[in-house]
Design a protein around this motif. Structure first.
Motif, PDB file in Angstrom:
ATOM      1  N   GLY A   1       0.804  -1.219   0.000  1.00 47.05           N
ATOM      2  CA  GLY A   1       0.000   0.000   0.000  1.00 47.05           C
ATOM      3  C   GLY A   1       0.835   1.266   0.000  1.00 47.05           C
ATOM      4  O   GLY A   1       0.307   2.369   0.109  1.00 47.05           O
ATOM      5  N   THR A   2       2.147   1.148  -0.111  1.00 49.34           N
ATOM      6  CA  THR A   2       3.025   2.300  -0.155  1.00 49.34           C
ATOM      7  C   THR A   2       4.217   2.004  -1.049  1.00 49.34           C
ATOM      8  O   THR A   2       4.699   0.864  -1.103  1.00 49.34           O
ATOM      9  CB  THR A   2       3.533   2.686   1.252  1.00 49.34           C
ATOM     10  N   THR A   3       4.689   3.026  -1.746  1.00 47.76           N
ATOM     11  CA  THR A   3       5.862   2.864  -2.610  1.00 47.76           C
ATOM     12  C   THR A   3       7.125   3.412  -1.953  1.00 47.76           C
ATOM     13  O   THR A   3       8.182   3.451  -2.576  1.00 47.76           O
ATOM     14  CB  THR A   3       5.643   3.592  -3.951  1.00 47.76           C
ATOM     15  N   THR A   4       6.996   3.819  -0.687  1.00 46.66           N
ATOM     16  CA  THR A   4       8.162   4.349   0.029  1.00 46.66           C
ATOM     17  C   THR A   4       8.317   3.655   1.376  1.00 46.66           C
ATOM     18  O   THR A   4       8.229   4.288   2.437  1.00 46.66           O
ATOM     19  CB  THR A   4       8.022   5.872   0.227  1.00 46.66           C
ATOM     20  N   PRO A   5       8.532   2.338   1.380  1.00 46.23           N
ATOM     21  CA  PRO A   5       8.712   1.625   2.654  1.00 46.23           C
ATOM     22  C   PRO A   5       9.982   2.091   3.363  1.00 46.23           C
ATOM     23  O   PRO A   5      11.052   2.139   2.765  1.00 46.23           O
ATOM     24  CB  PRO A   5       8.804   0.158   2.231  1.00 46.23           C
ATOM     25  N   VAL A   6       9.844   2.451   4.644  1.00 43.81           N
ATOM     26  CA  VAL A   6      10.984   2.968   5.407  1.00 43.81           C
ATOM     27  C   VAL A   6      11.580   1.916   6.337  1.00 43.81           C
ATOM     28  O   VAL A   6      12.552   2.189   7.034  1.00 43.81           O
ATOM     29  CB  VAL A   6      10.569   4.209   6.213  1.00 43.81           C
ATOM     30  N   SER A   7      10.989   0.737   6.366  1.00 43.32           N
ATOM     31  CA  SER A   7      11.500  -0.347   7.192  1.00 43.32           C
ATOM     32  C   SER A   7      11.402  -1.650   6.412  1.00 43.32           C
ATOM     33  O   SER A   7      10.929  -1.667   5.271  1.00 43.32           O
ATOM     34  CB  SER A   7      10.707  -0.442   8.504  1.00 43.32           C
TER      35      SER A   7
END
Length: 199
Positions: free
Chosen positions: A179-185
């Motif tokens: 659901g996101t294109t910028t995973p931070v983890s």
């Protein structure tokens, strides 16, 4: 009332052989070449040029079509359009230039259009997006039948074909986003999350 330079009404024709096994045979025991067509030339050992303007200087090589030169050895160049100025110099290569290739179809829509199942053997790569020596995305199955998707040029997206929205996004640093294109983890989820052991 037609005028003929030569007329053969039956049997086989042989050039360089007294026992042609088919309608037209060109043979040369010393490794000569054969050229058939306007301005077609073949000078490599056992080379063949068929068509218009193709020049074959590579040994054991073949040019078919229009103006496709072959200098590599043991190579075949096939032109489906006028390829003036094009030369196949790499050896042990089959090159098809100037149009689309269809396997199982007479109306290919892209460079390679396959109608039917395609098999890639274990240990071999299916490469997407190659630029020069950069192999982009590689899909392959190893000897243990495990499937691998490898890339060194970008991310991997799994998107809905209707709206193009990425459902799962894998960055080249290993982070996974749902659901996101910028995973931070390692795993980032944008939206609700349901975890249960049944149902």
């Amino acid at each position: 009332n037609a005028t003929y330079s030569a007329l053969f009404t039956g049997g086989n024709v042989g050039i360089g052989t007294t026992s042609p096994a088919s309608s037209f045979v060109v043979a040369n025991s010393s490794g000569g070449a054969a050229a058939i067509g306007l301005d077609a030339r073949a000078t490599g050992g056992r080379a063949v040029s068929l068509g218009y303007g193709g020049v074959v200087t590579g040994d054991d090589s073949v040019s078919i079509g229009s103006h496709f030169n072959v200098t590599g050895t043991n190579s075949i160049g096939i032109a489906v359009a006028n390829m003036t100025g094009t030369t196949l110099s790499q050896s042990n290569t089959l090159s098809i230039m100037g149009g689309n290739v269809g396997i199982g179809t007479t109306a290919p829509l892209v460079k390679l259009d396959v109608e039917g199942a395609t098999l890639v053997g274990a240990g071999n790569n299916l490469v997407l997006g190659r630029t020069g020596n950069d192999y982009g995305h590689r899909l392959y199955m190893d000897a243990n039948n495990d499937f691998h998707w490898m890339t060194n040029v970008g991310q991997v997206n799994f998107a809905n074909t209707t709206d193009g929205i990425e459902a799962v996004f894998i960055k080249n640093n290993g982070n996974v986003g749902i659901g996101t294109t910028t995973p931070v983890s390692t795993l980032s989820v944008q939206g609700s999350l349901c975890v249960r052991d049944t149902g």
